[in-house]
Write a protein that holds these residues in place. Structure first.
Motif, PDB file in Angstrom:
ATOM      1  N   LEU A   8       0.839  -1.191   0.000  1.00 50.18           N
ATOM      2  CA  LEU A   8       0.000   0.000   0.000  1.00 50.18           C
ATOM      3  C   LEU A   8       0.874   1.241   0.000  1.00 50.18           C
ATOM      4  CD1 LEU A   8      -2.956   1.102   0.310  1.00 50.18           C
ATOM      5  CD2 LEU A   8      -2.532   1.101   2.784  1.00 50.18           C
ATOM      6  N   PRO A  12      -2.090   8.362  -2.213  1.00 49.51           N
ATOM      7  CA  PRO A  12      -2.656   7.851  -3.476  1.00 49.51           C
ATOM      8  C   PRO A  12      -1.866   8.361  -4.671  1.00 49.51           C
ATOM      9  CG  PRO A  12      -4.037   9.595  -2.566  1.00 49.51           C
ATOM     10  CD  PRO A  12      -3.031   9.260  -1.516  1.00 49.51           C
ATOM     11  N   ASN A  13      -1.596   7.467  -5.622  1.00 46.18           N
ATOM     12  CA  ASN A  13      -0.914   7.866  -6.845  1.00 46.18           C
ATOM     13  C   ASN A  13      -1.800   8.821  -7.641  1.00 46.18           C
ATOM     14  OD1 ASN A  13       1.199   5.984  -6.262  1.00 46.18           O
ATOM     15  ND2 ASN A  13      -0.102   4.359  -7.062  1.00 46.18           N
ATOM     16  N   PHE A 165     -12.883   3.087  -2.853  1.00 46.37           N
ATOM     17  CA  PHE A 165     -11.607   2.522  -2.407  1.00 46.37           C
ATOM     18  C   PHE A 165     -11.674   1.993  -0.981  1.00 46.37           C
ATOM     19  CE2 PHE A 165     -10.245   5.762  -5.577  1.00 46.37           C
ATOM     20  CZ  PHE A 165      -9.641   4.908  -6.479  1.00 46.37           C
ATOM     21  N   LEU A 169      -9.389  -1.072   0.810  1.00 43.80           N
ATOM     22  CA  LEU A 169      -8.409  -0.746   1.852  1.00 43.80           C
ATOM     23  C   LEU A 169      -8.679  -1.531   3.128  1.00 43.80           C
ATOM     24  CD1 LEU A 169      -8.279   3.114   1.244  1.00 43.80           C
ATOM     25  CD2 LEU A 169      -6.507   1.449   0.666  1.00 43.80           C
ATOM     26  N   HIS A 173      -5.933  -4.463   3.126  1.00 47.22           N
ATOM     27  CA  HIS A 173      -4.810  -3.844   3.843  1.00 47.22           C
ATOM     28  C   HIS A 173      -5.111  -3.550   5.303  1.00 47.22           C
ATOM     29  CE1 HIS A 173      -2.400  -3.332   0.197  1.00 47.22           C
ATOM     30  NE2 HIS A 173      -3.506  -2.965  -0.402  1.00 47.22           N
ATOM     31  N   MET A 183      -9.465   8.086   3.194  1.00 48.02           N
ATOM     32  CA  MET A 183      -8.468   7.808   2.156  1.00 48.02           C
ATOM     33  C   MET A 183      -9.124   7.662   0.791  1.00 48.02           C
ATOM     34  SD  MET A 183      -6.101   5.113   4.303  1.00 48.02           S
ATOM     35  CE  MET A 183      -5.021   4.672   2.927  1.00 48.02           C
ATOM     36  N   SER A 184     -10.326   7.072   0.761  1.00 52.69           N
ATOM     37  CA  SER A 184     -11.051   6.914  -0.496  1.00 52.69           C
ATOM     38  C   SER A 184     -11.425   8.274  -1.079  1.00 52.69           C
ATOM     39  CB  SER A 184     -12.313   6.073  -0.269  1.00 52.69           C
ATOM     40  OG  SER A 184     -13.029   5.885  -1.466  1.00 52.69           O
ATOM     41  N   ALA A 187      -8.290  10.020  -2.414  1.00 52.26           N
ATOM     42  CA  ALA A 187      -7.824   9.430  -3.673  1.00 52.26           C
ATOM     43  C   ALA A 187      -8.694   9.872  -4.847  1.00 52.26           C
ATOM     44  CB  ALA A 187      -7.816   7.910  -3.562  1.00 52.26           C
ATOM     45  N   TYR A 251      -8.253   0.487  -7.704  1.00 53.74           N
ATOM     46  CA  TYR A 251      -7.509   0.472  -6.434  1.00 53.74           C
ATOM     47  C   TYR A 251      -6.042   0.125  -6.659  1.00 53.74           C
ATOM     48  CZ  TYR A 251      -5.296  -2.943  -3.368  1.00 53.74           C
ATOM     49  OH  TYR A 251      -4.359  -3.704  -2.721  1.00 53.74           O
ATOM     50  N   TRP A 255      -3.624   3.005  -5.373  1.00 57.96           N
ATOM     51  CA  TRP A 255      -3.136   2.826  -4.013  1.00 57.96           C
ATOM     52  C   TRP A 255      -1.976   1.849  -3.854  1.00 57.96           C
ATOM     53  CZ3 TRP A 255      -3.408   5.846  -0.106  1.00 57.96           C
ATOM     54  CH2 TRP A 255      -4.501   6.703   0.087  1.00 57.96           C
ATOM     55  N   THR A 256      -1.461   1.264  -4.923  1.00 55.29           N
ATOM     56  CA  THR A 256      -0.370   0.306  -4.759  1.00 55.29           C
ATOM     57  C   THR A 256       0.812   0.648  -5.653  1.00 55.29           C
ATOM     58  OG1 THR A 256      -0.918  -1.330  -6.489  1.00 55.29           O
ATOM     59  CG2 THR A 256      -2.163  -1.451  -4.436  1.00 55.29           C
TER      60      THR A 256
END
Length: 261
Positions: A8, A12-13, A165, A169, A173, A183-184, A187, A251, A255-256
């Motif tokens: 994770l 967020p990218n 997301f 998560l 995770h 976080m969602s 992102a 996702y 997120w990865t």
């Protein structure tokens, strides 16, 4: 050396607009690898949701008119919770196929077995957010918007931001439910452009499939009658399966460290 272990990201990218199409294409790729199992999973999800709705509706009919609003709220809440658990199972299944080339029908119920309490809390939080947002929109929006259903479009985007997301998560995770919702949202705000592109792609796909199905139904209806519509049920299941797998592919890219192509 390239990292091969998925983990994770701290933040967020930020994806490009074209990644919105990539997410849809990657979801289709996952579906093709085990299309029969995915369609069976979605069929069971549909049947369980329909059964839950039927049970609550039957119960509501036996209640007094004053209790109807409460029953409708409970029915909606039950649907939200059930959907959260099943979505969690679909994400476990998608991760298993993408990362280990393993997919089993029983993974659909993994949310109940492995992440029951976190998903229950997440479902309750999403349910409360849905209620608060609905009340807020009903209080603030003009009556013409409410009658025309415009408020549903305004309602859908914030709720989608909260949940798209969050389930991934929590399930994949072990992120705390309240933190996963935050976080969602973060992102989605950071990647609003690829999300908009993917939404446009989904709109085109749904419209295209719908038009083709209507045209074929008209042509086949003269021969098969009402049974013609049943021929397209597998198409609907396939489309729903790809939409659910989209939650995993976006996702992975946002997120990865190992985005899907």
């Amino acid at each position: 050396m390239e990292e091969l272990e998925l983990h994770l990201a701290d933040m967020p990218n930020k994806c490009s607009a074209g990644d919105g199409l990539t997410w849809v294409r990657a979801a289709w790729g996952l579906f093709k690898r085990r299309w029969g199992t995915w369609m069976l999973m979605v069929l069971v999800m549909f049947l369980l949701t329909a059964l839950s709705s039927a049970v609550w509706s039957f119960w509501a009919m036996s209640m007094s008119p004053q209790a109807m609003p409460v029953m409708l709220f409970l029915s909606s809440s039950a649907g939200t919770l059930l959907g959260t658990f099943l979505a969690g199972g679909m994400l476990v299944a998608a991760a298993s196929l993408a990362e280990e080339d393993d997919l089993r029908f029983i993974y659909l119920f993994a949310g109940f077995q492995y992440k029951f309490m976190p998903l229950l809390v997440l479902g309750v939080l999403l349910m409360l957010l849905s209620l608060l947002l609905s009340l807020l929109l009903l209080a603030l929006l003009p009556e013409s918007w409410l009658r025309g259903g415009v408020w549903l479009l305004i309602y859908a985007w914030p709720m989608w931001f909260c949940g798209v997301f969050a389930v991934s998560l929590v399930v994949l995770h072990d992120v705390a439910p309240h933190r996963a919702i935050g976080m969602s949202i973060r992102a989605c705000l950071r990647n609003w452009l690829p999300i908009l592109v993917s939404g446009f792609v989904w709109l085109l796909l749904v419209l295209g499939v719908s038009i083709v199905m209507i045209l074929l139904s008209v042509g086949l209806g003269a021969v098969l009658g009402k049974a013609a519509g049943l021929l397209f049920f597998p198409v609907v299941l396939a489309l729903l399966a790809v939409m659910l797998l989209f939650n995993y592919t976006c996702y992975r890219n946002v997120w990865t460290n190992l985005p899907m192509q």
